[in-house]
Design a protein around this motif. Sequence first.
Motif, mmCIF file in Angstrom:
data_model
loop_
_atom_site.group_PDB
_atom_site.id
_atom_site.type_symbol
_atom_site.label_atom_id
_atom_site.label_comp_id
_atom_site.label_asym_id
_atom_site.label_seq_id
_atom_site.Cartn_x
_atom_site.Cartn_y
_atom_site.Cartn_z
ATOM 1 N N ASN A 1 -15.566 38.131 29.023
ATOM 2 C CA ASN A 1 -16.896 38.541 28.590
ATOM 3 C C ASN A 1 -16.769 39.638 27.542
ATOM 4 O O ASN A 1 -15.999 40.588 27.732
ATOM 5 C CB ASN A 1 -17.716 39.053 29.775
ATOM 6 N N ASP A 2 -17.524 39.503 26.445
ATOM 7 C CA ASP A 2 -17.508 40.559 25.439
ATOM 8 C C ASP A 2 -18.324 41.754 25.934
ATOM 9 O O ASP A 2 -18.792 41.767 27.076
ATOM 10 C CB ASP A 2 -18.000 40.034 24.092
ATOM 11 N N ILE B 1 -16.751 34.337 26.286
ATOM 12 C CA ILE B 1 -16.118 33.828 25.074
ATOM 13 C C ILE B 1 -14.721 33.332 25.415
ATOM 14 O O ILE B 1 -14.142 33.673 26.460
ATOM 15 C CB ILE B 1 -16.034 34.915 23.974
ATOM 16 N N ALA C 1 -10.973 42.403 24.085
ATOM 17 C CA ALA C 1 -12.134 41.525 23.918
ATOM 18 C C ALA C 1 -13.376 42.097 24.588
ATOM 19 O O ALA C 1 -14.507 41.844 24.133
ATOM 20 C CB ALA C 1 -11.833 40.140 24.477
ATOM 21 N N THR C 2 -13.205 42.885 25.653
ATOM 22 C CA THR C 2 -14.361 43.452 26.353
ATOM 23 C C THR C 2 -14.907 44.706 25.677
ATOM 24 O O THR C 2 -15.949 45.210 26.082
ATOM 25 C CB THR C 2 -13.980 43.797 27.801
ATOM 26 N N TYR D 1 -15.711 44.936 22.316
ATOM 27 C CA TYR D 1 -16.518 44.647 21.125
ATOM 28 C C TYR D 1 -17.408 43.440 21.381
ATOM 29 O O TYR D 1 -17.080 42.559 22.184
ATOM 30 C CB TYR D 1 -15.613 44.358 19.931
ATOM 31 N N PRO D 2 -18.540 43.348 20.666
ATOM 32 C CA PRO D 2 -19.364 42.132 20.745
ATOM 33 C C PRO D 2 -18.737 41.012 19.931
ATOM 34 O O PRO D 2 -18.002 41.267 18.976
ATOM 35 C CB PRO D 2 -20.695 42.578 20.149
ATOM 36 N N TYR D 3 -19.051 39.795 20.321
ATOM 37 C CA TYR D 3 -18.532 38.648 19.569
ATOM 38 C C TYR D 3 -19.086 38.647 18.153
ATOM 39 O O TYR D 3 -18.348 38.556 17.182
ATOM 40 C CB TYR D 3 -18.902 37.346 20.278
ATOM 41 N N THR E 1 -17.083 43.950 15.207
ATOM 42 C CA THR E 1 -17.329 42.743 15.996
ATOM 43 C C THR E 1 -16.054 41.911 16.001
ATOM 44 O O THR E 1 -15.229 42.012 15.092
ATOM 45 C CB THR E 1 -18.487 41.906 15.419
ATOM 46 N N LEU E 2 -15.893 41.089 17.019
ATOM 47 C CA LEU E 2 -14.690 40.266 17.135
ATOM 48 C C LEU E 2 -14.600 39.253 16.000
ATOM 49 O O LEU E 2 -13.516 39.011 15.453
ATOM 50 C CB LEU E 2 -14.683 39.548 18.485
ATOM 51 N N LEU F 1 -11.113 32.035 18.638
ATOM 52 C CA LEU F 1 -12.245 32.863 19.043
ATOM 53 C C LEU F 1 -13.503 32.017 18.968
ATOM 54 O O LEU F 1 -13.857 31.501 17.904
ATOM 55 C CB LEU F 1 -12.371 34.083 18.129
ATOM 56 N N TYR G 1 -17.464 31.068 21.376
ATOM 57 C CA TYR G 1 -18.258 31.181 22.593
ATOM 58 C C TYR G 1 -17.805 30.114 23.585
ATOM 59 O O TYR G 1 -17.357 29.033 23.196
ATOM 60 C CB TYR G 1 -19.744 30.999 22.290
#
Length: 280
Positions: free
Chosen positions: A104-105, A111, A150-151, A153-155, A164-165, A199, A201
């Motif tokens: 989860n972001d 994701i 990954a947790t 930053y937002p996707y 962002t990722l 990367l 969703y």
Amino acid sequence: MKENKVFQLNGFIGVLAILLFLALSVFMLINETIGLAIPLLIITVFLASGMTIVQPNKAVVVTFFGRYLGTIRENGLFLTVPLTVRRNVSLRVRNFNSKKLKVNDVDGNPIEIAAVIVFKVVDSAKAVFDVDNYEEFVEIQSETAIRHVATKYPYDTFENVELTLRGNAEEVSNELARELQERLDVAGVKVIEARLTHLAYSTEIAQAMLQRQQATAIISARQKIVEGAVGMAQMAIKQLEQDGTIELDEERKMQMVNNLLVAIVSEKSTQPVINTGTLY
């Protein structure tokens, strides 16, 4: 543990010494001098146990009855401390491709993420003695670091955020490499590069997030269009007033602004309405 250099001698000198003692022992046996032949044979076997071959880009970790003596890094044939246990450690650059991890972001959206880690061993003593299996250690710590980064930053987002990722892959990869290096220092491993290879969703929300992205993009575009339309209307009224060709009261200004906004903001071409007067 810290890597250090062990006693080592050119292997060809060792081979000559072994052949010399072997020849002397055979000579003593021929002359039936058993008392000297046996010690010479023991010395020969003793020296032969210290012979080792080191391949290019490999190191040999030498231990003597459980005690770490040192490491041989040069490649070739060497004579080292006899009766020792020697273990080969690869110093070559290697890749580790992580599996597709579901995390989860920072916004809680599931994701899928994966990365490739390029690494090499720089301290053979740490790699052998400080961790049970350094290759397995690299694999587990890499996946842990990927999940943790990954947790943070937002996707993706259209709001003003720092990282962002999807939009800052270079910065995220550098952050991953730094965090992973901190985790792998204990194993004597150097992280050369860390890059995201996948990367996206998760499948269960991919369609919904695509619609959300499209809606956010439309809203953002509409905001820009409205800002531009208002600016154009203001410029038109200001230009007319400066030229003095037409005098507009407040009601006509409002009507003109309304017509301009409708004409500019509308998705379809506007149709003019022609006033021909009143028919009786």
